[in-house]
Design a protein around this motif. Structure first.
Motif, PDB file in Angstrom:
ATOM      1  N   LEU A 119     -78.575 -36.090 -10.984  1.00 37.47           N
ATOM      2  CA  LEU A 119     -79.477 -37.117 -10.473  1.00 37.47           C
ATOM      3  C   LEU A 119     -80.416 -36.559  -9.410  1.00 37.47           C
ATOM      4  CD1 LEU A 119     -76.949 -40.085 -10.178  1.00 37.47           C
ATOM      5  CD2 LEU A 119     -78.994 -40.054 -11.625  1.00 37.47           C
ATOM      6  N   ALA A 120     -79.935 -35.593  -8.616  1.00 36.09           N
ATOM      7  CA  ALA A 120     -80.743 -35.030  -7.540  1.00 36.09           C
ATOM      8  C   ALA A 120     -81.704 -33.946  -8.031  1.00 36.09           C
ATOM      9  CB  ALA A 120     -79.834 -34.450  -6.457  1.00 36.09           C
ATOM     10  N   ALA A 121     -81.418 -33.358  -9.199  1.00 37.00           N
ATOM     11  CA  ALA A 121     -82.209 -32.215  -9.672  1.00 37.00           C
ATOM     12  C   ALA A 121     -83.611 -32.635 -10.098  1.00 37.00           C
ATOM     13  CB  ALA A 121     -81.492 -31.538 -10.835  1.00 37.00           C
ATOM     14  N   ASP A 122     -84.583 -31.814  -9.750  1.00 42.59           N
ATOM     15  CA  ASP A 122     -85.950 -32.024 -10.228  1.00 42.59           C
ATOM     16  C   ASP A 122     -86.091 -31.588 -11.679  1.00 42.59           C
ATOM     17  OD1 ASP A 122     -87.448 -32.822  -7.672  1.00 42.59           O
ATOM     18  OD2 ASP A 122     -86.423 -30.995  -7.041  1.00 42.59           O
ATOM     19  N   VAL A 123     -85.379 -30.517 -12.041  1.00 37.20           N
ATOM     20  CA  VAL A 123     -85.375 -30.005 -13.417  1.00 37.20           C
ATOM     21  C   VAL A 123     -83.956 -29.590 -13.765  1.00 37.20           C
ATOM     22  CG1 VAL A 123     -86.201 -28.216 -14.986  1.00 37.20           C
ATOM     23  CG2 VAL A 123     -87.763 -29.186 -13.306  1.00 37.20           C
ATOM     24  N   ILE A 124     -83.538 -29.916 -14.993  1.00 37.74           N
ATOM     25  CA  ILE A 124     -82.251 -29.457 -15.504  1.00 37.74           C
ATOM     26  C   ILE A 124     -82.515 -28.571 -16.721  1.00 37.74           C
ATOM     27  CG2 ILE A 124     -80.081 -30.137 -16.601  1.00 37.74           C
ATOM     28  CD1 ILE A 124     -80.223 -32.753 -15.068  1.00 37.74           C
ATOM     29  N   PHE A 125     -81.891 -27.405 -16.721  1.00 37.74           N
ATOM     30  CA  PHE A 125     -81.896 -26.547 -17.905  1.00 37.74           C
ATOM     31  C   PHE A 125     -80.526 -26.654 -18.560  1.00 37.74           C
ATOM     32  CE2 PHE A 125     -85.089 -24.373 -15.197  1.00 37.74           C
ATOM     33  CZ  PHE A 125     -86.188 -24.502 -16.048  1.00 37.74           C
ATOM     34  N   ALA A 126     -80.511 -26.973 -19.848  1.00 36.73           N
ATOM     35  CA  ALA A 126     -79.260 -27.128 -20.590  1.00 36.73           C
ATOM     36  C   ALA A 126     -79.189 -26.060 -21.671  1.00 36.73           C
ATOM     37  CB  ALA A 126     -79.175 -28.519 -21.214  1.00 36.73           C
ATOM     38  N   ALA A 127     -78.016 -25.407 -21.774  1.00 43.33           N
ATOM     39  CA  ALA A 127     -77.874 -24.299 -22.711  1.00 43.33           C
ATOM     40  C   ALA A 127     -77.674 -24.746 -24.152  1.00 43.33           C
ATOM     41  CB  ALA A 127     -76.717 -23.401 -22.277  1.00 43.33           C
ATOM     42  N   SER A 128     -77.497 -26.048 -24.390  1.00 42.11           N
ATOM     43  CA  SER A 128     -77.317 -26.539 -25.754  1.00 42.11           C
ATOM     44  C   SER A 128     -77.757 -27.997 -25.830  1.00 42.11           C
ATOM     45  CB  SER A 128     -75.850 -26.415 -26.186  1.00 42.11           C
ATOM     46  OG  SER A 128     -75.055 -27.374 -25.503  1.00 42.11           O
ATOM     47  N   GLU A 129     -77.955 -28.455 -27.045  1.00 39.88           N
ATOM     48  CA  GLU A 129     -78.338 -29.855 -27.236  1.00 39.88           C
ATOM     49  C   GLU A 129     -77.217 -30.793 -26.807  1.00 39.88           C
ATOM     50  OE1 GLU A 129     -79.619 -30.446 -31.216  1.00 39.88           O
ATOM     51  OE2 GLU A 129     -81.412 -29.178 -31.029  1.00 39.88           O
ATOM     52  N   GLY A 130     -75.960 -30.379 -27.025  1.00 35.66           N
ATOM     53  CA  GLY A 130     -74.842 -31.203 -26.601  1.00 35.66           C
ATOM     54  C   GLY A 130     -74.809 -31.394 -25.096  1.00 35.66           C
ATOM     55  N   LEU A 131     -75.063 -30.328 -24.346  1.00 36.76           N
ATOM     56  CA  LEU A 131     -75.101 -30.433 -22.891  1.00 36.76           C
ATOM     57  C   LEU A 131     -76.282 -31.290 -22.443  1.00 36.76           C
ATOM     58  CD1 LEU A 131     -74.212 -26.759 -21.850  1.00 36.76           C
ATOM     59  CD2 LEU A 131     -72.733 -28.776 -21.728  1.00 36.76           C
ATOM     60  N   ALA A 132     -77.414 -31.153 -23.142  1.00 36.90           N
ATOM     61  CA  ALA A 132     -78.590 -31.971 -22.803  1.00 36.90           C
ATOM     62  C   ALA A 132     -78.292 -33.453 -23.030  1.00 36.90           C
ATOM     63  CB  ALA A 132     -79.793 -31.529 -23.634  1.00 36.90           C
ATOM     64  N   ASP A 133     -77.630 -33.770 -24.131  1.00 39.43           N
ATOM     65  CA  ASP A 133     -77.268 -35.167 -24.401  1.00 39.43           C
ATOM     66  C   ASP A 133     -76.293 -35.685 -23.352  1.00 39.43           C
ATOM     67  OD1 ASP A 133     -78.877 -35.185 -26.632  1.00 39.43           O
ATOM     68  OD2 ASP A 133     -77.246 -34.774 -28.040  1.00 39.43           O
TER      69      ASP A 133
END
Length: 358
Positions: free
Chosen positions: A136-150
């Protein structure tokens, strides 16, 4: 020059981590790379490349979610050390790069101008509230997979897919030498690179080695002695366990393989992050036979032979050894080139720039 304070979840290693690969390739940045707490925290910073200095954080008492006093003591000590390092290097309000949910407890005490959360795994052993608050605090999130992004999508609408990568020039070079342990082998070599963990499923490899006695099965990497099938694997006459090798020599082993193998750990179930090993295999251009859980999405189905049972693994090994030369190898190298860490770092720079953070 952009200032980046990187809180790494892993120590700086001779086998580079995802965070190391990214930090060493970001341009026009001055970076403080802070390792997890260690007794080495009193040692001077290690300048691993121009503009990038590595320090260890001081040991601090571990604290669970309900141990508020211990948590306060832990993060106060970490904060004091971090602020001291920032002052030493004249860091004022850097971009804060977080790699672990527990680092959320430092957000209120470390001055920063922008927050990045790089999520490369499921953090099942930490309270979910920690990761939610960090996301919630992050300006940008990088996710290593689609599952993590979801998984993180309810907490942020600014998530970028950033899979793992590979040092492509290193693993695609054509002038590799044959490693000494393999010089006496004449038949096909089926190779696995990686640690033989206690929960690594060796049954597919054991069945394949029994079905293909004229092939040699080579395992390159550290061996955990408590794997229940390790003795059976070691006893097979066409299996060689070579142990850990220098990272710089791994491309030489891959170039000698006729077929690359990917096996599963029980703890991999439910995870959809593509291991860096797969990108290394792809960069070599060699055929790949990989085990997948029944309900897992198959990665790179055009160039990876996907098996779901030990029997299918054996059949696909036989089929892959008969693969004709041509477009499959070139297509694998294309996938490897696209996943080069230099491209991943460029993607990071572009996304951060678009968000006014770089």
């Amino acid at each position: 020059m952009k200032q980046i304070l990187c809180l790494s979840s892993q120590p700086w290693s001779t086998i580079p981590t995802r965070t190391q690969h990214l930090m060493t390739r970001l341009k026009d940045a001055k970076i403080l790379f802070l390792e997890p707490p260690s007794r080495n925290y009193r040692k001077p910073g290690r300048k691993v490349r121009p503009g990038l200095t590595v320090y260890a954080l001081p040991p601090a008492p571990e604290a669970t979610e309900d141990q508020r006093l211990l948590r306060f003591v832990r993060y106060r000590r970490l904060t004091r050390h971090i602020l001291k390092l920032m002052d030493l290097h004249r860091f004022r309000e850097p971009l804060l790069w977080c790699t672990s949910p527990e680092q959320v407890h430092l957000l209120d005490t470390i001055p920063h101008q922008g927050l990045v959360y790089d999520c490369d795994q499921d953090w099942l052993d930490t309270p979910p509230e920690w990761e939610s608050d960090l996301a919630l605090a992050a300006d940008v999130i990088f996710a290593a997979s689609e599952g993590l992004a979801d998984h993180l999508s309810p907490c942020s609408d600014n998530i970028a897919l950033l899979p793992n990568g590979v040092s492509y020039p290193m693993f695609s070079r054509p002038d590799n030498e044959c490693p000494a342990p393999l010089t006496d082998l004449t038949g096909p070599i089926l190779g696995f690179v990686g640690t033989i963990w206690e929960d690594l499923d060796l049954i597919p490899a054991i069945q394949a080695a029994r079905a293909l006695p004229r092939c040699t099965f080579v395992f390159v990497g550290r061996v955990e002695p408590y794997n229940p099938h390790l003795r059976t694997l070691e006893a097979l006459p066409n299996v060689r366990l070579l142990g850990r090798q220098l990272p710089v020599d791994i491309p030489d082993y891959l170039s000698r393989f006729d077929l690359c193998l990917h096996l599963l750990r029980r703890s991999d179930y439910g995870a959809d992050v593509v291991p860096s090993r797969i990108y290394e295999y792809l960069s070599s251009g060699k055929p790949i036979v990989a085990m997948f859980f029944p309900d897992h999405v198959e990665h790179f189905p055009d160039v990876i032979y996907a098996a779901h049972t030990p029997g299918e693994f054996v059949r696909l090994c036989i089929r892959a050894l008969e693969e004709p030369e041509g477009w499959p190898a070139a297509r694998r190298r294309e996938h490897g080139a696209a996943a080069a860490w230099s491209n991943r770092a460029m993607q990071v720079e572009q996304i951060l720039s678009a968000n006014g953070l770089y």
